[in-house]
Design a protein around this motif. Sequence first.
Motif, PDB file in Angstrom:
ATOM      1  N   ALA A   1       0.835  -1.209   0.000  1.00 41.96           N
ATOM      2  CA  ALA A   1       0.000   0.000   0.000  1.00 41.96           C
ATOM      3  C   ALA A   1       0.864   1.251   0.000  1.00 41.96           C
ATOM      4  O   ALA A   1       0.554   2.235  -0.681  1.00 41.96           O
ATOM      5  CB  ALA A   1      -0.927  -0.005   1.222  1.00 41.96           C
ATOM      6  N   LEU A   2       1.970   1.231   0.745  1.00 44.40           N
ATOM      7  CA  LEU A   2       2.837   2.413   0.807  1.00 44.40           C
ATOM      8  C   LEU A   2       3.614   2.621  -0.490  1.00 44.40           C
ATOM      9  O   LEU A   2       3.977   3.744  -0.815  1.00 44.40           O
ATOM     10  CB  LEU A   2       3.804   2.307   1.988  1.00 44.40           C
ATOM     11  CG  LEU A   2       3.168   2.455   3.361  1.00 44.40           C
ATOM     12  CD1 LEU A   2       4.198   2.183   4.446  1.00 44.40           C
ATOM     13  CD2 LEU A   2       2.572   3.838   3.528  1.00 44.40           C
ATOM     14  N   LEU A   3       3.883   1.550  -1.219  1.00 44.01           N
ATOM     15  CA  LEU A   3       4.634   1.675  -2.469  1.00 44.01           C
ATOM     16  C   LEU A   3       3.730   1.890  -3.682  1.00 44.01           C
ATOM     17  O   LEU A   3       4.233   2.040  -4.792  1.00 44.01           O
ATOM     18  CB  LEU A   3       5.511   0.435  -2.688  1.00 44.01           C
ATOM     19  CG  LEU A   3       6.700   0.303  -1.729  1.00 44.01           C
ATOM     20  CD1 LEU A   3       7.442  -0.982  -2.013  1.00 44.01           C
ATOM     21  CD2 LEU A   3       7.638   1.496  -1.853  1.00 44.01           C
ATOM     22  N   SER A   4       2.437   1.914  -3.492  1.00 40.57           N
ATOM     23  CA  SER A   4       1.540   2.140  -4.615  1.00 40.57           C
ATOM     24  C   SER A   4       1.747   3.566  -5.146  1.00 40.57           C
ATOM     25  O   SER A   4       2.078   4.478  -4.389  1.00 40.57           O
ATOM     26  CB  SER A   4       0.086   1.941  -4.195  1.00 40.57           C
ATOM     27  OG  SER A   4      -0.309   2.984  -3.330  1.00 40.57           O
ATOM     28  N   PRO A   5       1.574   3.772  -6.438  1.00 36.82           N
ATOM     29  CA  PRO A   5       1.801   5.101  -7.015  1.00 36.82           C
ATOM     30  C   PRO A   5       0.936   6.186  -6.362  1.00 36.82           C
ATOM     31  O   PRO A   5       1.408   7.311  -6.161  1.00 36.82           O
ATOM     32  CB  PRO A   5       1.438   4.922  -8.494  1.00 36.82           C
ATOM     33  CG  PRO A   5       1.592   3.465  -8.751  1.00 36.82           C
ATOM     34  CD  PRO A   5       1.267   2.783  -7.464  1.00 36.82           C
ATOM     35  N   GLU A   6      -0.288   5.851  -6.011  1.00 34.39           N
ATOM     36  CA  GLU A   6      -1.156   6.854  -5.392  1.00 34.39           C
ATOM     37  C   GLU A   6      -0.609   7.285  -4.040  1.00 34.39           C
ATOM     38  O   GLU A   6      -0.607   8.469  -3.710  1.00 34.39           O
ATOM     39  CB  GLU A   6      -2.587   6.307  -5.220  1.00 34.39           C
ATOM     40  CG  GLU A   6      -3.293   5.959  -6.505  1.00 34.39           C
ATOM     41  CD  GLU A   6      -2.946   4.557  -6.995  1.00 34.39           C
ATOM     42  OE1 GLU A   6      -2.526   3.707  -6.186  1.00 34.39           O
ATOM     43  OE2 GLU A   6      -3.074   4.321  -8.210  1.00 34.39           O
ATOM     44  N   SER A   7      -0.143   6.318  -3.262  1.00 35.54           N
ATOM     45  CA  SER A   7       0.392   6.628  -1.938  1.00 35.54           C
ATOM     46  C   SER A   7       1.680   7.447  -2.052  1.00 35.54           C
ATOM     47  O   SER A   7       1.889   8.398  -1.296  1.00 35.54           O
ATOM     48  CB  SER A   7       0.662   5.338  -1.164  1.00 35.54           C
ATOM     49  OG  SER A   7       1.273   5.622   0.060  1.00 35.54           O
ATOM     50  N   VAL A   8       2.546   7.077  -2.992  1.00 35.53           N
ATOM     51  CA  VAL A   8       3.797   7.820  -3.179  1.00 35.53           C
ATOM     52  C   VAL A   8       3.488   9.249  -3.601  1.00 35.53           C
ATOM     53  O   VAL A   8       4.067  10.215  -3.091  1.00 35.53           O
ATOM     54  CB  VAL A   8       4.697   7.110  -4.215  1.00 35.53           C
ATOM     55  CG1 VAL A   8       5.887   7.974  -4.584  1.00 35.53           C
ATOM     56  CG2 VAL A   8       5.163   5.761  -3.685  1.00 35.53           C
TER      57      VAL A   8
END
Length: 149
Positions: free
Chosen positions: A76-83
């Motif tokens: 979840a933290l490495l997802s593009p939206e989170s980044v």
Amino acid sequence: MTPLVIQNRPVRQPDKRGFSEALKLLALTFAVAAPFILYVSISARMIQEEYRLSKLVEERRLLGREKDRLILQRAALLSPESVERTAREKLGMVDEDPQEMTVGVVPEPKPEKPAAAAPTSPARRSPAQKKAPKATVQAANRIAKGGRR
């Protein structure tokens, strides 16, 4: 008074067979009791180890669940939206407007003729384009136009 009568009875001597019989009885008791005591102690040790093993199995199960949770959290933290959200909120970064000029990118000259859609020949390039490789110039132009990076 009664007359004193002396009887001829032999004086009893300690029985040596009784001591040997007691030793035999003690050895027999030990021979029967020792395996039982050994069995009980081994059983107690097995129960203790099984209890320890069950605690370890439970701990392993909990660690597996935590590992799965951490893998999901990492994804979840490495997802593009989170980044992108973290870059925007915590670091104050903003998306680059495709109309903005990127430093170090030389804009490609607009073709004079509509039929000149073919790539420019090396003779028609500007001095900055002649120094840069063709693939670099094309990639920079795509980025400037808002294309894929």
